[in-house]
Design an enzyme around this catalytic site. Structure first.
Site, PDB file in Angstrom:
ATOM      1  N   PRO A 159      46.314  37.914  40.385  1.00 29.13           N
ATOM      2  CA  PRO A 159      46.817  36.426  40.753  1.00 29.13           C
ATOM      3  C   PRO A 159      47.394  36.694  42.114  1.00 29.13           C
ATOM      4  O   PRO A 159      47.880  35.584  42.678  1.00 29.13           O
ATOM      5  CB  PRO A 159      47.740  36.308  39.808  1.00 29.13           C
ATOM      6  CG  PRO A 159      48.363  37.708  39.408  1.00 29.13           C
ATOM      7  CD  PRO A 159      47.159  38.602  39.416  1.00 29.13           C
TER       8      PRO A 159
ATOM      9  N   ASP B 212      37.787  36.026  48.937  1.00 26.01           N
ATOM     10  CA  ASP B 212      38.444  34.705  48.684  1.00 26.01           C
ATOM     11  C   ASP B 212      39.418  34.490  49.604  1.00 26.01           C
ATOM     12  O   ASP B 212      40.238  35.587  50.091  1.00 26.01           O
ATOM     13  CB  ASP B 212      38.877  34.415  47.320  1.00 26.01           C
ATOM     14  CG  ASP B 212      37.536  34.327  46.441  1.00 26.01           C
ATOM     15  OD1 ASP B 212      36.496  33.961  46.838  1.00 26.01           O
ATOM     16  OD2 ASP B 212      37.857  34.138  45.388  1.00 26.01           O
TER      17      ASP B 212
ATOM     18  N   LYS C 291      36.725  28.781  50.554  1.00 20.00           N
ATOM     19  CA  LYS C 291      35.988  27.431  50.670  1.00 20.00           C
ATOM     20  C   LYS C 291      37.026  26.391  49.783  1.00 20.00           C
ATOM     21  O   LYS C 291      36.629  25.591  48.995  1.00 20.00           O
ATOM     22  CB  LYS C 291      34.736  27.555  49.724  1.00 20.00           C
ATOM     23  CG  LYS C 291      34.837  28.106  48.221  1.00 20.00           C
ATOM     24  CD  LYS C 291      33.519  28.197  47.607  1.00 20.00           C
ATOM     25  CE  LYS C 291      33.530  28.529  46.143  1.00 20.00           C
ATOM     26  NZ  LYS C 291      33.977  29.633  46.254  1.00 20.00           N
TER      27      LYS C 291
ATOM     28  N   GLY D 167      39.969  36.161  43.785  1.00 22.05           N
ATOM     29  CA  GLY D 167      41.134  35.875  43.265  1.00 22.05           C
ATOM     30  C   GLY D 167      41.061  35.814  41.513  1.00 22.05           C
ATOM     31  O   GLY D 167      40.265  35.486  41.249  1.00 22.05           O
ATOM     32  N   GLY D 168      42.168  36.545  41.020  1.00 27.99           N
ATOM     33  CA  GLY D 168      42.448  36.476  39.572  1.00 27.99           C
ATOM     34  C   GLY D 168      41.337  37.269  38.866  1.00 27.99           C
ATOM     35  O   GLY D 168      41.120  38.401  39.249  1.00 27.99           O
ATOM     36  N   ASP D 169      40.408  36.732  38.023  1.00 27.87           N
ATOM     37  CA  ASP D 169      39.475  37.323  37.222  1.00 27.87           C
ATOM     38  C   ASP D 169      38.201  36.761  37.712  1.00 27.87           C
ATOM     39  O   ASP D 169      38.226  35.243  37.572  1.00 27.87           O
ATOM     40  CB  ASP D 169      39.484  37.204  35.714  1.00 27.87           C
ATOM     41  CG  ASP D 169      38.557  37.738  34.961  1.00 27.87           C
ATOM     42  OD1 ASP D 169      38.628  38.872  34.622  1.00 27.87           O
ATOM     43  OD2 ASP D 169      37.669  36.932  34.780  1.00 27.87           O
TER      44      ASP D 169
ATOM     45  N   MET E 101      43.877  24.820  38.807  1.00 27.79           N
ATOM     46  CA  MET E 101      43.082  24.024  39.808  1.00 27.79           C
ATOM     47  C   MET E 101      43.621  22.356  39.525  1.00 27.79           C
ATOM     48  O   MET E 101      42.596  21.517  39.688  1.00 27.79           O
ATOM     49  CB  MET E 101      41.653  24.064  39.736  1.00 27.79           C
ATOM     50  CG  MET E 101      41.391  25.634  40.200  1.00 27.79           C
ATOM     51  SD  MET E 101      39.611  26.050  40.267  1.00 27.79           S
ATOM     52  CE  MET E 101      39.202  25.921  38.278  1.00 27.79           C
TER      53      MET E 101
ATOM     54  N   GLY F  18      52.305  32.413  42.358  1.00 21.04           N
ATOM     55  CA  GLY F  18      52.651  33.066  41.231  1.00 21.04           C
ATOM     56  C   GLY F  18      52.599  34.393  41.364  1.00 21.04           C
ATOM     57  O   GLY F  18      51.581  34.862  41.996  1.00 21.04           O
TER      58      GLY F  18
END
Length: 538
Positions: free
Chosen positions: A33, A56, A78, A112-114, A193, A223
């Site tokens: 994250p 990303d 993007k 990012g993230g998963d 989002m 976060g």
């Protein structure tokens, strides 16, 4: 002096090689994250071994420091509201992954993230599968788990919520989410989002989703990072509160009873260094450990190499030293740079830790000792507290064997691999005690280049640096050289912290006011001293 212990080292190396990124394979890796410390071990292995990395836009820059030096790194972000443009970019990303796979490259797609949680990872995996390209998915810590935990929220609670629902606030077609799907759902809701249409998200939860206006809610931006910001309120008010505070993307919306428990569960943004931007004046190769310490404390490091490490003026002398190390009684290291440069010379000569032979190895402090240990050498002599030339000289002379030999008027030969320019207290003290001392410059320090100077001046001018860490007298000289006559003006309001008294004296002699001086002259001691300073100011 002890060499690396025997064991299953060969087997460990074999296993590590087997875990490296394979040619012709694409790895969809979750970067977590935000906090780079949340990257998985598998993700780190692949980042450090892949030939190509496509990442990303929101990936923390520190993750890219793990990439191997010769890797090709491409940003494929993007962001934006133009759906057609974003879709075209996504299709281009998928085509590029297929192309690289067909060329036999080992590729990390760092997301990012998963990768599979609202991240289009499944679309990329499907494109690879259609093309017959081998791929592997490496899950990552997703933002609903990471961001909420760092912000002080528990997604579930035995008394408050026994379920969690994750919702995307942005649908592929642009049509809003059907909030009526949540009408019969209880527990916690996390909306990802949804920051650009926060008002519509709140309205959907209040209307079709049938949540009461007084339902606790929160918005978390950035976060797990030093930039993390959190606001709380009722569901009816949360959009207005977030807008008034200027919160935007990237962010998540948390709705449910658990959102009312933040004050009891906060831990990350209550740390003394949270949100502070700290300039680390060290060469990049030595800054990663202290940068990690700072991030663990909620700060954001800015690595600025006040000095650059250059080759020694006489490489032949360093090569000769590498070949004759075993002939010395003591090899005394005064910095991690000295360790790195001498071991590079050993490698160039086809030698390793065994070249030290019977010589005792001395290290000026725990950081230098750790650098030796990582290369298979356990230092015989390390000062207990005074990590300066004075302390190292005292520790060498108080070693029982050396003290005994000097008392018998025997010659004790000491070699010091160090910088070309350094304090002379160590060799002078040893010579005065009867030792035969030779100083061999194994590297030279040079001032930062114009582009680095411009970056530092810009950040200080914009007041985006809160703390400056001075790790040595050479970094003081580099800082003063970079800022020149504007040093006082640019450092006004900045907390300057020094690793020890000698560095502090050097800074003050050059007109820099030092607010913090570490009692233990290590980078760990310096970070701890800065933390105590801000605790006392609270």
């Amino acid at each position: 002096m002890k060499n690396r212990a025997e064991g299953d080292e060969g087997g460990e190396l074999t296993r590590s090689a087997a875990r490296a990124a394979a040619t012709g394979t694409v790895y969809l890796v979750g970067g977590g994250p935000g906090d780079p410390g949340l990257l998985t071990e598998r993700g780190a292995e692949l980042l450090s071994s892949a030939e190509v990395v496509l990442h990303d836009e929101l990936i923390h820059p520190a993750l890219l420091s793990r990439v191997r030096p010769d890797a090709i790194v491409m940003s494929v972000g993007k962001r934006g509201s133009d759906r057609a443009s974003k879709q075209a970019k996504q299709e281009a990303i998928e085509a590029e992954l297929v192309r690289l796979g067909r060329e036999g490259k080992s590729v990390v797609r760092l997301k990012g993230g998963d990768p599979y949680l609202f991240g289009r990872g499944s679309e990329e995996a499907e494109a690879l599968a259609r093309a017959g390209i081998p791929f592997e998915v490496v899950p990552g810590v997703c933002s609903p788990l990471g961001a909420t935990a760092y912000a002080g929220f528990s997604l579930t609670h035995r008394d408050l919520a026994s379920s969690v629902t994750l919702v995307s606030g942005t649908m592929r077609s642009g049509v809003g989410y059907d909030w009526s799907e949540l009408a019969s759902v209880k527990g916690t809701i996390c909306v990802l989002m949804g920051m650009h249409n926060l008002e519509e998200v709140a309205a959907g939860l209040l209307g079709p989703a049938r949540r009461a206006p007084e339902t606790p809610a929160a918005v978390i931006q950035w976060g797990t990072r030093a930039e993390q910001r959190v606001v709380t309120g009722s569901l009816a008010e949360i959009a207005a509160i977030a807008r008034a505070e200027g919160l935007g993307s990237p962010g998540i919306v948390l709705v449910g009873a658990v959102a009312a428990r933040r004050e009891a569960l906060r831990w990350f943004d209550t740390r003394p260094l949270f949100g502070r931007h700290v300039a680390v004046l060290r060469p990049k190769g030595q800054a990663q450990s202290v940068a990690k310490l700072l991030r663990q404390r909620g700060a954001e490091p800015f690595v600025w190499p006040a000095i650059e490490i250059a080759p020694p003026p006489d490489p032949a002398a360093v090569s000769a030293l590498a070949r004759e190390l075993g002939a010395w009684d003591v090899v005394a290291f005064t910095s991690e740079n000295g360790v790195e440069r001498l071991f590079s010379a050993l490698a160039a000569e086809g030698l390793d830790a065994r070249a030290f032979g019977r010589a005792k190895v001395a290290a000026i402090g725990t950081g230098t000792a750790a650098a030796l240990l990582s290369r298979g050498i356990r230092a015989d002599i390390v000062p207990t507290s005074d990590f300066r030339g004075e302390g190292l000289a005292r520790a060498i002379l108080e070693d029982a064997e050396i003290e005994n030999r000097l008392s018998k008027k025997e010659i004790v030969r000491v070699v010091i691999p160090r910088a070309l320019v350094a304090r002379e207290v160590l060799p002078e003290t040893l010579r005065a005690a009867g030792c035969e001392v030779r100083v061999v410059p194994v590297y030279e320090t040079r001032k930062a280049g114009p582009s680095l100077v411009a970056e530092l001046v810009t950040r200080l001018s914009e007041r985006s640096i809160d703390v400056v860490l001075l790790s040595a007298t050479s970094t003081v000289e580099g800082l003063v050289g970079a800022l020149g006559a504007r040093a006082g003006e640019l450092l006004a309001g900045v907390t300057v912290a020094s690793i020890g008294e000698i560095t502090t004296e050097s800074a003050r002699a050059r007109g820099i006011e030092v607010a913090v001086t570490a009692e233990t002259s290590t980078m760990e001691g310096l970070v701890a001293a800065v933390e105590r300073y801000f605790v006392q100011k609270q």
